[in-house]
Write an enzyme that holds these catalytic residues in place. Structure first.
Site, short mmCIF file in Angstrom:
data_model
loop_
_atom_site.label_atom_id
_atom_site.label_comp_id
_atom_site.label_asym_id
_atom_site.label_seq_id
_atom_site.Cartn_x
_atom_site.Cartn_y
_atom_site.Cartn_z
N ASP A 264 49.39 38.88 58.10
CA ASP A 264 49.01 37.81 59.03
C ASP A 264 49.85 37.85 60.30
OD1 ASP A 264 47.44 36.89 56.96
OD2 ASP A 264 47.95 34.79 57.32
N GLY B 68 35.54 39.41 72.07
CA GLY B 68 36.42 38.86 73.10
C GLY B 68 36.54 37.35 73.05
N ALA B 69 36.85 36.78 74.19
CA ALA B 69 37.12 35.35 74.25
C ALA B 69 36.91 34.86 75.67
CB ALA B 69 38.56 35.07 73.82
N TYR C 130 38.39 26.13 61.05
CA TYR C 130 37.64 25.53 59.94
C TYR C 130 37.78 26.38 58.68
CZ TYR C 130 33.81 23.92 57.05
OH TYR C 130 33.08 23.45 56.00
N ARG C 131 38.17 25.75 57.58
CA ARG C 131 38.29 26.45 56.30
C ARG C 131 37.32 25.82 55.31
NH1 ARG C 131 40.42 29.42 59.16
NH2 ARG C 131 42.55 30.20 59.20
N TYR D 137 45.87 28.09 46.11
CA TYR D 137 46.47 27.28 45.04
C TYR D 137 47.38 26.29 45.75
CZ TYR D 137 44.60 31.10 42.39
OH TYR D 137 43.73 32.02 41.87
N ALA E 163 44.45 37.08 63.23
CA ALA E 163 44.18 37.46 64.63
C ALA E 163 44.04 36.22 65.52
CB ALA E 163 42.93 38.32 64.72
N ASP F 38 45.44 33.34 65.12
CA ASP F 38 46.77 32.73 65.32
C ASP F 38 47.56 33.54 66.35
OD1 ASP F 38 45.99 31.04 63.25
OD2 ASP F 38 46.88 32.34 61.74
#
Ligand code: KDG
Length: 316
Positions: free
Chosen positions: A294, A231-232, A166-167, A104, A256, A258
């Site tokens: 968060d 992982g990354a 991306y949202r 919102y 996660a 962030d």
């Protein structure tokens, strides 16, 4: 001066334990990708600030109070005096491991962010400007503010970090690509999940290793690719380093990414080598995954070693 300036929208966040349409009880907190990163950094002892707009309302007061309580500098945050409300997010844990978010935030105070709100926070001495691909989706003035901030940071020698984030509920991938490509060209540290990489690649058809190599050739210093539970990896001119995700019981994956970025930037501020930055990022990401909320479960510096304890440990 601040070590890190983050720019974005921080919203009031309602979290339902159960189905919203059945009247599930809700818990009130705040959320916003950039604020999550700022809190993560502040918990680790860095001087982090958040720049954005909140409404002159009780949710706005909650946002500012929460950030202040977390030692995040809000001296460049703005109260919207044109009557726009603080944005709101409602999240519903719809089935065991699927979260549904409703925003919102159209016409919110945060979406009215403009260039003049942001530039005063970018003083010489700031080391990192952290941006996400969420902010430019909010409005044309917010998109312009983010572009101007990145350009000013580049002039001042401030490291620019962009997390694609991306949202799909905010814009199409074609719109995102159009806005994010020029922004990515100004970034030093670029963070994307593997499935977001095409949004910031000049040639979206390139396979991942080629896309990463092209981004490095175009001047990005660190290209960080996240793969959730797999992982990354980080690529720099010196090569690519990967980490597995830390094995923790998964409680709540939102935030996660962030937390991961907060850990990575913390490592960068501390002058850690790539491997150690990535290790810290995997650790902060794991804290986010294994706690509810968060940012609520993010570690302090002293907490970082807790994940090295065997599962089921009681410290006493
Ligand atoms: O990264 C977590 C965020 O998605 C959440 O805090 C809310 O910023 C948010 C958004 O726009 O989705």
């Amino acid at each position: 001066p601040l070590d890190v300036v983050t720019v974005g929208e921080t919203m009031a966040a309602l979290r339902a334990t159960g189905s919203v349409r059945l009247g599930a009880p809700m818990q009130l907190s705040v959320a916003g990708a950039e604020a999550n990163v700022a809190i993560g950094l502040a918990r680790l002892g860095h001087r982090a600030g958040w720049v954005g707009r909140v409404g002159d309302d009780e949710f706005g007061a909650l946002v500012l109070r929460t950030l202040r309580a977390e030692q995040v500098d809000v001296s460049h945050a703005h109260l919207d005096t044109d009557g726009r409300p603080t944005g709101l997010l409602a999240r519903e844990d719809r089935i065991a491991d699927l979260v549904r978010v409703a925003y919102y935030r159209a016409g919110s105070a945060g979406s009215a962010l403009r260039t003049a709100d942001v530039l005063p926070a970018l003083n010489p001495g700031v080391r990192i400007l952290h941006l996400t691909g969420i902010t430019p989706a909010l409005s044309s003035s917010a998109a312009e503010a983010v572009r101007a901030a990145a350009a000013r940071a580049a002039e001042l020698g401030i490291i620019v970090c962009l997390d694609v984030n991306y949202r799909a509920r905010l814009w199409s991938s074609a719109e995102a690509r159009q806005a994010l490509l020029p922004l990515a060209r100004m970034a030093d540290v670029l963070v994307a999940s593997a499935d977001e990489l095409h949004l910031v690649s000049e040639d979206p058809s390139l396979p991942e290793p080629d896309a990463v190599a092209a981004l490095l050739a175009q001047g990005r210093s660190d290209v960080v690719i996240t793969r959730g539970g797999d992982g990354a990896s980080v690529s720099t001119v010196r090569g690519t380093v990967s980490v597995p995700a830390r094995k923790v019981p998964v409680v709540d994956v939102v935030g996660a990414g962030d937390a991961f970025v907060a850990g990575y930037l913390s490592g960068l501020l501390d002058g850690l080598e790539v491997e150690d930055r990535l290790h810290r990022a995997a650790t902060t990401g794991a804290f986010a995954v294994t706690t509810r909320g968060d940012w609520e479960g993010l570690p302090t510096r002293r907490d970082l070693v807790l994940l090295d304890q065997p599962a089921g440990t009681t410290l006493r």
